[in-house]
Design a protein around this motif. Structure first.
Motif, mmCIF file in Angstrom:
data_model
loop_
_atom_site.group_PDB
_atom_site.id
_atom_site.type_symbol
_atom_site.label_atom_id
_atom_site.label_comp_id
_atom_site.label_asym_id
_atom_site.label_seq_id
_atom_site.Cartn_x
_atom_site.Cartn_y
_atom_site.Cartn_z
ATOM 1 N N MET A 1 47.592 51.364 36.580
ATOM 2 C CA MET A 1 47.941 50.598 35.382
ATOM 3 C C MET A 1 46.805 49.626 35.053
ATOM 4 O O MET A 1 46.329 48.906 35.919
ATOM 5 C CB MET A 1 49.229 49.806 35.656
ATOM 6 C CG MET A 1 49.674 48.968 34.469
ATOM 7 S SD MET A 1 51.118 47.939 34.849
ATOM 8 C CE MET A 1 52.402 49.168 34.849
ATOM 9 N N LEU B 1 45.684 46.307 33.365
ATOM 10 C CA LEU B 1 46.257 45.049 32.916
ATOM 11 C C LEU B 1 45.369 44.422 31.845
ATOM 12 O O LEU B 1 44.142 44.444 31.943
ATOM 13 C CB LEU B 1 46.415 44.091 34.101
ATOM 14 C CG LEU B 1 47.374 44.547 35.212
ATOM 15 C CD1 LEU B 1 47.339 43.570 36.375
ATOM 16 C CD2 LEU B 1 48.791 44.690 34.683
ATOM 17 N N PRO C 1 52.733 42.708 33.845
ATOM 18 C CA PRO C 1 52.905 44.089 33.367
ATOM 19 C C PRO C 1 54.205 44.389 32.634
ATOM 20 O O PRO C 1 54.294 45.396 31.938
ATOM 21 C CB PRO C 1 52.837 44.903 34.665
ATOM 22 C CG PRO C 1 53.282 43.964 35.734
ATOM 23 C CD PRO C 1 52.802 42.617 35.311
ATOM 24 N N GLU D 1 55.577 45.264 43.770
ATOM 25 C CA GLU D 1 54.697 46.136 42.976
ATOM 26 C C GLU D 1 53.655 45.306 42.224
ATOM 27 O O GLU D 1 52.476 45.687 42.156
ATOM 28 C CB GLU D 1 55.538 46.953 41.986
ATOM 29 C CG GLU D 1 56.353 48.052 42.652
ATOM 30 C CD GLU D 1 57.347 48.705 41.694
ATOM 31 O OE1 GLU D 1 57.428 48.271 40.524
ATOM 32 O OE2 GLU D 1 58.035 49.641 42.132
ATOM 33 N N SER D 2 54.082 44.162 41.678
ATOM 34 C CA SER D 2 53.128 43.298 40.966
ATOM 35 C C SER D 2 52.130 42.661 41.921
ATOM 36 O O SER D 2 50.965 42.467 41.568
ATOM 37 C CB SER D 2 53.885 42.222 40.181
ATOM 38 O OG SER D 2 54.431 42.762 39.003
ATOM 39 N N GLU E 1 50.889 44.088 44.511
ATOM 40 C CA GLU E 1 49.884 45.133 44.733
ATOM 41 C C GLU E 1 48.992 45.308 43.506
ATOM 42 O O GLU E 1 47.783 45.526 43.633
ATOM 43 C CB GLU E 1 50.579 46.458 45.090
ATOM 44 C CG GLU E 1 51.350 46.424 46.396
ATOM 45 C CD GLU E 1 50.458 46.089 47.579
ATOM 46 O OE1 GLU E 1 49.476 46.812 47.817
ATOM 47 O OE2 GLU E 1 50.740 45.086 48.276
ATOM 48 N N LEU E 2 49.585 45.214 42.316
ATOM 49 C CA LEU E 2 48.790 45.307 41.078
ATOM 50 C C LEU E 2 47.734 44.217 41.015
ATOM 51 O O LEU E 2 46.600 44.458 40.585
ATOM 52 C CB LEU E 2 49.711 45.162 39.863
ATOM 53 C CG LEU E 2 50.305 46.409 39.230
ATOM 54 C CD1 LEU E 2 51.154 45.995 38.029
ATOM 55 C CD2 LEU E 2 49.226 47.393 38.803
ATOM 56 N N GLN F 1 44.877 45.108 43.327
ATOM 57 C CA GLN F 1 44.064 46.176 42.727
ATOM 58 C C GLN F 1 43.222 45.631 41.569
ATOM 59 O O GLN F 1 42.061 46.035 41.381
ATOM 60 C CB GLN F 1 44.975 47.303 42.231
ATOM 61 C CG GLN F 1 45.660 48.083 43.342
ATOM 62 C CD GLN F 1 46.861 48.871 42.843
ATOM 63 O OE1 GLN F 1 47.012 49.137 41.647
ATOM 64 N NE2 GLN F 1 47.751 49.238 43.760
#
Length: 215
Positions: free
Chosen positions: A1, A3, A52, A82-83, A85-86, A89
């Motif tokens: 994804m 951002l 996100p 999950e955020s 980890e985002l 990344q």
């Protein structure tokens, strides 16, 4: 994804510059904390990133907040992880794209962004050096299970909260300091006589802390 984000290039260019990553709160967007950018130290890349999840009618979130029948609110910890980890990344992508010193990454998070900042830094201490946690709290459920076995020794925290915060009670915020100190970490904790926001004095205090804690 991918951002969406805003970037202020450093005014003082070095071979590699430090990074300040700004993480906004629930219902806001990347432009909110970016209003600080012109006041932040000149040697930093200042990047403000949009969370996100889209909210209706506008704004964005790092994870959902639900209300039960008794109007107790609870966080969607799966989305929060999950955020987390985002964010990690995204830091890697920024380091690949810009001449950023990977050992000098700092997070400035407000509210939900502060909650994610704690989780990202304690889960990945090799990626993040400093955290400014504004009007948030530490949610141990969204930190990696093995975090206590990692080398946390380089992490430093500036934590602040409003004493009359009506969104996140100050009692929640106060738990972060002993939690972090028990891990042997350096913490500066401050309170201000305000609600859920950043007072001018709060801004100057964390700016001075950043300048005094150059890596």
């Amino acid at each position: 994804m991918n951002l969406t984000y805003l970037v202020r290039e450093p005014k003082i260019k070095q071979e590699k510059n430090p990074l300040l990553l700004l993480l906004h709160g629930y219902g806001s967007n990347e432009e909110d904390l970016f209003s600080f950018a012109s006041e932040l130290p000149d040697e930093y890349y200042v990047v403000s990133v949009r969370a996100p999840y889209d909210l209706q009618p506008y704004g964005h979130a790092w994870y959902a907040i639900h209300f039960d029948a008794d109007e107790n609110k609870f966080s969607d910890d799966v989305q929060a992880i999950e955020s987390r980890e985002l964010i990690i990344q995204f830091i890697d992508k920024l380091i690949a794209k810009y001449p950023i010193d990977e050992t000098q990454v700092s997070l400035i998070g407000f509210s939900q962004g502060a909650i994610l900042s704690y989780a990202a830094a304690l889960s990945y201490p090799e990626k993040i050096a400093r955290v400014v946690a504004l009007s948030g709290y530490l949610n141990e459920k969204i930190i990696t299970e093995d975090f206590k076995s990692k080398d946390l020794s380089n992490l430093k925290f500036f934590v602040s909260h409003g004493t009359v915060d009506q969104v996140i009670p100050v009692d929640w915020a106060r738990k972060a300091e002993p939690f972090l100190q028990n891990l042997g970490l350096e913490v500066m904790y401050k309170e201000y006589p305000i609600g859920h926001g950043v007072a001018p004095q709060n801004f100057y205090d964390f700016k001075n802390w950043l300048e005094n804690n150059n890596l």
